[in-house]
Design a protein around this motif. Structure first.
Motif, PDB file in Angstrom:
ATOM      1  N   LEU A  63       0.849  -1.185   0.000  1.00 29.79           N
ATOM      2  CA  LEU A  63       0.000   0.000   0.000  1.00 29.79           C
ATOM      3  C   LEU A  63       0.884   1.235   0.000  1.00 29.79           C
ATOM      4  O   LEU A  63       1.748   1.385   0.870  1.00 29.79           O
ATOM      5  CB  LEU A  63      -0.912  -0.010   1.234  1.00 29.79           C
ATOM      6  CG  LEU A  63      -1.853   1.177   1.407  1.00 29.79           C
ATOM      7  CD1 LEU A  63      -2.802   1.303   0.219  1.00 29.79           C
ATOM      8  CD2 LEU A  63      -2.637   1.022   2.704  1.00 29.79           C
ATOM      9  N   LEU A  64       0.683   2.117  -0.956  1.00 29.01           N
ATOM     10  CA  LEU A  64       1.523   3.305  -1.083  1.00 29.01           C
ATOM     11  C   LEU A  64       1.174   4.368  -0.031  1.00 29.01           C
ATOM     12  O   LEU A  64       2.036   4.836   0.690  1.00 29.01           O
ATOM     13  CB  LEU A  64       1.395   3.895  -2.492  1.00 29.01           C
ATOM     14  CG  LEU A  64       2.326   5.046  -2.823  1.00 29.01           C
ATOM     15  CD1 LEU A  64       3.781   4.607  -2.777  1.00 29.01           C
ATOM     16  CD2 LEU A  64       2.001   5.584  -4.209  1.00 29.01           C
ATOM     17  N   VAL A  65      -0.095   4.748   0.055  1.00 29.73           N
ATOM     18  CA  VAL A  65      -0.537   5.753   1.029  1.00 29.73           C
ATOM     19  C   VAL A  65      -1.010   4.997   2.265  1.00 29.73           C
ATOM     20  O   VAL A  65      -2.128   4.515   2.326  1.00 29.73           O
ATOM     21  CB  VAL A  65      -1.662   6.646   0.455  1.00 29.73           C
ATOM     22  CG1 VAL A  65      -2.076   7.700   1.468  1.00 29.73           C
ATOM     23  CG2 VAL A  65      -1.217   7.296  -0.841  1.00 29.73           C
ATOM     24  N   ARG A  66      -0.123   4.873   3.257  1.00 30.82           N
ATOM     25  CA  ARG A  66      -0.370   4.027   4.419  1.00 30.82           C
ATOM     26  C   ARG A  66      -1.033   4.771   5.568  1.00 30.82           C
ATOM     27  O   ARG A  66      -0.964   6.002   5.653  1.00 30.82           O
ATOM     28  CB  ARG A  66       0.946   3.435   4.913  1.00 30.82           C
ATOM     29  CG  ARG A  66       1.547   2.442   3.939  1.00 30.82           C
ATOM     30  CD  ARG A  66       2.909   1.959   4.385  1.00 30.82           C
ATOM     31  NE  ARG A  66       3.983   2.924   4.237  1.00 30.82           N
ATOM     32  CZ  ARG A  66       4.571   3.249   3.097  1.00 30.82           C
ATOM     33  NH1 ARG A  66       4.172   2.690   1.979  1.00 30.82           N
ATOM     34  NH2 ARG A  66       5.549   4.113   3.059  1.00 30.82           N
ATOM     35  N   GLY A  67      -1.615   3.965   6.461  1.00 29.10           N
ATOM     36  CA  GLY A  67      -2.176   4.488   7.700  1.00 29.10           C
ATOM     37  C   GLY A  67      -3.273   5.499   7.469  1.00 29.10           C
ATOM     38  O   GLY A  67      -4.077   5.368   6.564  1.00 29.10           O
ATOM     39  N   GLY A  68      -3.282   6.505   8.304  1.00 33.77           N
ATOM     40  CA  GLY A  68      -4.293   7.545   8.205  1.00 33.77           C
ATOM     41  C   GLY A  68      -3.879   8.692   7.310  1.00 33.77           C
ATOM     42  O   GLY A  68      -4.496   9.757   7.345  1.00 33.77           O
ATOM     43  N   ALA A  69      -2.846   8.513   6.520  1.00 35.83           N
ATOM     44  CA  ALA A  69      -2.363   9.586   5.643  1.00 35.83           C
ATOM     45  C   ALA A  69      -3.418   9.938   4.600  1.00 35.83           C
ATOM     46  O   ALA A  69      -4.122   9.071   4.089  1.00 35.83           O
ATOM     47  CB  ALA A  69      -1.072   9.169   4.952  1.00 35.83           C
ATOM     48  N   SER A  70      -3.525  11.198   4.304  1.00 35.72           N
ATOM     49  CA  SER A  70      -4.456  11.662   3.286  1.00 35.72           C
ATOM     50  C   SER A  70      -3.801  11.544   1.912  1.00 35.72           C
ATOM     51  O   SER A  70      -2.687  12.033   1.717  1.00 35.72           O
ATOM     52  CB  SER A  70      -4.834  13.118   3.542  1.00 35.72           C
ATOM     53  OG  SER A  70      -5.524  13.642   2.424  1.00 35.72           O
ATOM     54  N   PRO A  71      -4.486  10.946   0.962  1.00 35.89           N
ATOM     55  CA  PRO A  71      -3.913  10.880  -0.387  1.00 35.89           C
ATOM     56  C   PRO A  71      -3.799  12.267  -1.020  1.00 35.89           C
ATOM     57  O   PRO A  71      -3.017  12.468  -1.943  1.00 35.89           O
ATOM     58  CB  PRO A  71      -4.884  10.001  -1.167  1.00 35.89           C
ATOM     59  CG  PRO A  71      -6.073   9.815  -0.323  1.00 35.89           C
ATOM     60  CD  PRO A  71      -5.747  10.225   1.061  1.00 35.89           C
ATOM     61  N   HIS A  72      -4.543  13.231  -0.483  1.00 42.58           N
ATOM     62  CA  HIS A  72      -4.513  14.586  -1.043  1.00 42.58           C
ATOM     63  C   HIS A  72      -3.240  15.336  -0.650  1.00 42.58           C
ATOM     64  O   HIS A  72      -2.814  16.250  -1.344  1.00 42.58           O
ATOM     65  CB  HIS A  72      -5.739  15.366  -0.587  1.00 42.58           C
ATOM     66  CG  HIS A  72      -7.019  14.676  -0.942  1.00 42.58           C
ATOM     67  ND1 HIS A  72      -7.496  14.601  -2.229  1.00 42.58           N
ATOM     68  CD2 HIS A  72      -7.905  13.993  -0.182  1.00 42.58           C
ATOM     69  CE1 HIS A  72      -8.615  13.922  -2.250  1.00 42.58           C
ATOM     70  NE2 HIS A  72      -8.887  13.538  -1.019  1.00 42.58           N
ATOM     71  N   ALA A  73      -2.645  14.957   0.477  1.00 43.91           N
ATOM     72  CA  ALA A  73      -1.445  15.642   0.954  1.00 43.91           C
ATOM     73  C   ALA A  73      -0.218  14.730   0.908  1.00 43.91           C
ATOM     74  O   ALA A  73       0.811  15.044   1.480  1.00 43.91           O
ATOM     75  CB  ALA A  73      -1.672  16.134   2.385  1.00 43.91           C
ATOM     76  N   PHE A  74      -0.333  13.614   0.211  1.00 43.74           N
ATOM     77  CA  PHE A  74       0.739  12.619   0.176  1.00 43.74           C
ATOM     78  C   PHE A  74       1.942  13.146  -0.590  1.00 43.74           C
ATOM     79  O   PHE A  74       1.811  13.735  -1.655  1.00 43.74           O
ATOM     80  CB  PHE A  74       0.231  11.331  -0.479  1.00 43.74           C
ATOM     81  CG  PHE A  74       1.271  10.263  -0.597  1.00 43.74           C
ATOM     82  CD1 PHE A  74       1.675   9.542   0.511  1.00 43.74           C
ATOM     83  CD2 PHE A  74       1.845   9.974  -1.820  1.00 43.74           C
ATOM     84  CE1 PHE A  74       2.629   8.547   0.406  1.00 43.74           C
ATOM     85  CE2 PHE A  74       2.804   8.980  -1.931  1.00 43.74           C
ATOM     86  CZ  PHE A  74       3.188   8.280  -0.816  1.00 43.74           C
ATOM     87  N   ALA A  75       3.123  12.930  -0.024  1.00 41.95           N
ATOM     88  CA  ALA A  75       4.376  13.275  -0.693  1.00 41.95           C
ATOM     89  C   ALA A  75       5.199  11.994  -0.848  1.00 41.95           C
ATOM     90  O   ALA A  75       5.411  11.266   0.118  1.00 41.95           O
ATOM     91  CB  ALA A  75       5.152  14.302   0.124  1.00 41.95           C
ATOM     92  N   LEU A  76       5.619  11.720  -2.050  1.00 40.87           N
ATOM     93  CA  LEU A  76       6.382  10.513  -2.348  1.00 40.87           C
ATOM     94  C   LEU A  76       7.763  10.582  -1.702  1.00 40.87           C
ATOM     95  O   LEU A  76       8.494  11.557  -1.884  1.00 40.87           O
ATOM     96  CB  LEU A  76       6.514  10.377  -3.862  1.00 40.87           C
ATOM     97  CG  LEU A  76       6.874   9.027  -4.429  1.00 40.87           C
ATOM     98  CD1 LEU A  76       5.776   8.012  -4.148  1.00 40.87           C
ATOM     99  CD2 LEU A  76       7.080   9.140  -5.937  1.00 40.87           C
ATOM    100  N   ARG A  77       8.101   9.552  -0.927  1.00 40.50           N
ATOM    101  CA  ARG A  77       9.430   9.457  -0.314  1.00 40.50           C
ATOM    102  C   ARG A  77      10.340   8.652  -1.247  1.00 40.50           C
ATOM    103  O   ARG A  77       9.849   7.933  -2.126  1.00 40.50           O
ATOM    104  CB  ARG A  77       9.333   8.747   1.034  1.00 40.50           C
ATOM    105  CG  ARG A  77       8.455   9.470   2.031  1.00 40.50           C
ATOM    106  CD  ARG A  77       8.351   8.701   3.310  1.00 40.50           C
ATOM    107  NE  ARG A  77       7.959   7.315   3.021  1.00 40.50           N
ATOM    108  CZ  ARG A  77       7.474   6.472   3.908  1.00 40.50           C
ATOM    109  NH1 ARG A  77       7.320   6.832   5.147  1.00 40.50           N
ATOM    110  NH2 ARG A  77       7.151   5.239   3.571  1.00 40.50           N
ATOM    111  N   PRO A  78      11.655   8.746  -1.076  1.00 37.94           N
ATOM    112  CA  PRO A  78      12.567   7.955  -1.910  1.00 37.94           C
ATOM    113  C   PRO A  78      12.269   6.446  -1.831  1.00 37.94           C
ATOM    114  O   PRO A  78      12.345   5.751  -2.844  1.00 37.94           O
ATOM    115  CB  PRO A  78      13.948   8.284  -1.351  1.00 37.94           C
ATOM    116  CG  PRO A  78      13.804   9.656  -0.792  1.00 37.94           C
ATOM    117  CD  PRO A  78      12.399   9.695  -0.226  1.00 37.94           C
ATOM    118  N   SER A  79      11.909   5.951  -0.651  1.00 35.29           N
ATOM    119  CA  SER A  79      11.593   4.518  -0.518  1.00 35.29           C
ATOM    120  C   SER A  79      10.325   4.164  -1.302  1.00 35.29           C
ATOM    121  O   SER A  79      10.222   3.066  -1.861  1.00 35.29           O
ATOM    122  CB  SER A  79      11.423   4.136   0.952  1.00 35.29           C
ATOM    123  OG  SER A  79      10.379   4.884   1.556  1.00 35.29           O
TER     124      SER A  79
END
Length: 99
Positions: A63-79
């Protein structure tokens, strides 16, 4: 049989199942439990649930956008970028909703 699911959702689920079943990454790893499954990534929880149901017995999607993170504010990390680069298949809703 899918019970209690709206017709459009059922069609989407069956389409996803057909795509995964016919994809080279799924057929290549259908050798059995000892073989390593495909590397599959789903972007958001609803898509992840559908993909996980179709992949049951073959592997588990990440799962890319994990936990309670909002997909609207998601920032891609290097991992996350490395995970997407290594993926055999990536499932997402579409550019219109996930940009």
């Amino acid at each position: 049989m899918i019970l209690g699911v709206a017709t459009a959702s059922a069609r989407a689920f069956l389409s996803l199942a057909a795509i995964l079943a016919a994809s080279p990454c799924m057929t290549a790893w259908a050798g059995g439990p000892s073989s390593q499954g495909p590397v599959v990534v789903a972007t958001v929880t609803p898509v992840h649930g559908l993909v996980a149901a179709v992949m049951e017995g073959v592997g588990a999607p990440a799962l890319l956008v994990r936990g309670g993170a909002s997909p609207h504010a998601f920032a891609l990390r290097p991992s996350d970028a490395r995970m997407l680069e290594r993926a055999d298949a990536v499932f997402w809703i579409g550019e219109g909703l996930e940009t």
